[in-house]
Design a protein around this motif. Structure first.
Motif, short mmCIF file in Angstrom:
data_model
loop_
_atom_site.label_atom_id
_atom_site.label_comp_id
_atom_site.label_asym_id
_atom_site.label_seq_id
_atom_site.Cartn_x
_atom_site.Cartn_y
_atom_site.Cartn_z
N THR A 125 66.10 15.64 -31.00
CA THR A 125 66.20 15.07 -32.14
C THR A 125 65.14 13.33 -31.79
O THR A 125 65.22 13.10 -30.89
CB THR A 125 67.94 14.37 -32.08
N ASP A 126 64.70 13.35 -33.12
CA ASP A 126 64.37 11.53 -33.59
C ASP A 126 65.51 10.25 -32.42
O ASP A 126 66.72 10.51 -32.55
CB ASP A 126 64.05 11.22 -34.61
N LEU B 118 58.62 8.19 -36.10
CA LEU B 118 60.06 8.76 -34.64
C LEU B 118 59.13 8.44 -33.50
O LEU B 118 58.82 8.23 -33.57
CB LEU B 118 59.43 10.47 -35.16
N SER B 119 60.77 9.23 -32.35
CA SER B 119 60.56 8.58 -30.78
C SER B 119 60.60 9.44 -30.41
O SER B 119 62.27 9.94 -30.84
CB SER B 119 61.23 7.27 -31.50
N ALA C 3 56.60 16.71 -28.24
CA ALA C 3 58.24 16.86 -29.05
C ALA C 3 58.05 15.91 -29.81
O ALA C 3 58.82 16.39 -30.65
CB ALA C 3 58.59 16.25 -27.50
N CYS C 4 57.22 15.06 -29.86
CA CYS C 4 57.85 14.23 -31.23
C CYS C 4 56.75 14.87 -32.43
O CYS C 4 57.94 15.21 -33.13
CB CYS C 4 56.97 13.14 -31.27
N PRO D 138 61.74 17.85 -36.15
CA PRO D 138 62.15 18.78 -37.87
C PRO D 138 61.45 17.81 -38.50
O PRO D 138 61.00 18.25 -39.89
CB PRO D 138 63.66 18.34 -38.13
N THR D 139 61.89 16.67 -38.58
CA THR D 139 60.88 15.38 -39.72
C THR D 139 59.72 14.96 -39.18
O THR D 139 58.94 14.53 -40.66
CB THR D 139 62.38 13.83 -39.61
N PHE D 140 58.94 15.53 -38.56
CA PHE D 140 56.99 15.15 -38.23
C PHE D 140 56.71 15.94 -39.31
O PHE D 140 56.65 17.58 -39.17
CB PHE D 140 57.18 16.16 -36.65
#
Length: 341
Positions: A32-33, A75-76, A119-120, A124-126
């Protein structure tokens, strides 16, 4: 064409099933983020499934709301207390022609951390499909020698900055930092990716003239085969179809599979470092002009210079078959080394 479509549809269905199974088996390990993994980097196999499924479920271009806002979501992904993969490091040195030594080569952290950028992109929010973007520019700085025995911390971020090009494409940046066990910044990079727009506008200005790298004082020529793509992919985990096999690359519009940009820059650094003592900090930047189609002969040309305590080399890799520049950049070592084009 129907044969290809049927094969791709079946392959996608199997990947979707594999994705569900992977999520079920990994459970709470799903990233997750802002997640932080302990003692390891993000596993690649589940990420490959995410990446391929993003071709179906995510847009290929950035949404209008992000283009209007002019920024990407922040994001990270993080990994703590990670040991260097000694065998992979040895294979990387051998593949790129780098000498053995106690410290990591400047671009080796890039090889280790490809999985973090991936991975980033799989979060889901990418906002866009993982498949389809290309690396346009790269910058890295190593602040001091990193020993193979050190335990490292990795910090990956999707940077908010984004900008549209004259052709209607969008550029965005991803950054990775490597820290020591005590929190000292050892290494950092920034990768600029290009997301193609729906309606590309062609050249609104006259094309930038080709760099006359053949006038540089030194050069080294390499004969690369179609196997160099999958062999480097085995080191950094970038198994994009365009690198793996000529037939797969043709499905994406290339004449054959293409070499990884980081591989060509690594070989360039190996050539420029020959017979020279290592100095720190070190910095490298590269701008990727066009694909390096395999097989082929490629020549690295470089021009060396010094300014005070700083050694620098402007370099370019050119295709001997087409006479055109594949990439150009600058490598600097010493007190004032800065990764800047």
């Amino acid at each position: 064409m129907m044969g290809y479509v049927g094969t791709v549809s079946l392959y996608s269905s199997l990947l979707a099933l594999g994705y569900v199974v992977a999520l079920f088996r990994r459970g709470k390990e799903t990233l997750t983020d802002g997640a932080t993994l302990q003692g390891r980097l993000p596993p690649l196999k589940p990420l490959y499934v995410h990446a391929l499924l993003s071709m179906i479920f995510r847009p290929k271009q950035l949404p209008k709301r992000l283009l209007s806002a002019g920024s990407m979501p922040q994001l990270s992904v993080n990994s703590d207390s990670v040991a260097v993969n000694a065998q992979n490091l040895a294979n990387y040195r051998k593949k790129c022609g780098l000498p053995e030594g106690k410290g990591l080569p400047i671009l080796y952290p890039t090889v280790e951390t490809f999985c973090m950028n991936l991975a980033c992109m799989c979060l889901p929010t990418f906002p866009i499909s993982v498949i389809g973007g290309v690396l346009a520019c790269y910058r890295a700085t190593m602040h001091r020698p990193i020993q193979e025995s050190e335990t490292l911390t990795y910090r990956q971020r999707l940077l908010p900055k984004m900008q549209q090009t004259e052709k209607g494409d969008t550029e965005f940046d991803m950054s990775v930092s490597v820290l020591s066990a005590t929190g000292e910044l050892l290494w950092e990079d920034t990768s600029t990716f290009l997301s193609f727009g729906k309606q590309r506008q062609g050249n609104s200005k006259q094309r930038e003239p080709e760099l006359d790298a053949r006038s540089f004082q030194a050069s080294e020529t390499w004969q690369l085969s179609t196997q160099d793509g999958p062999q480097f992919a085995a080191l950094n985990g970038d198994i994009n179809f365009i690198h793996l096999h000529p037939i797969l690359a043709r499905l994406f519009g290339f004449k054959s599979n293409i070499a990884h940009g980081v591989y060509l820059v690594s070989k360039s650094i190996a050539a420029m470092q020959t017979g020279k003592q290592q100095q720190y900090p070190q910095a490298v930047c590269a701008s990727f002009k066009r694909p390096a189609v395999l097989p082929g002969h490629f020549t690295c040309h470089w021009q060396q210079g010094t300014q005070g305590a700083t050694f620098s080399s402007d370099f370019a890799v050119c295709s001997e078959e087409t006479g055109k520049t594949v990439l150009s950049g600058r490598y600097t070592c010493g007190k004032d080394a800065v990764a800047k084009m």
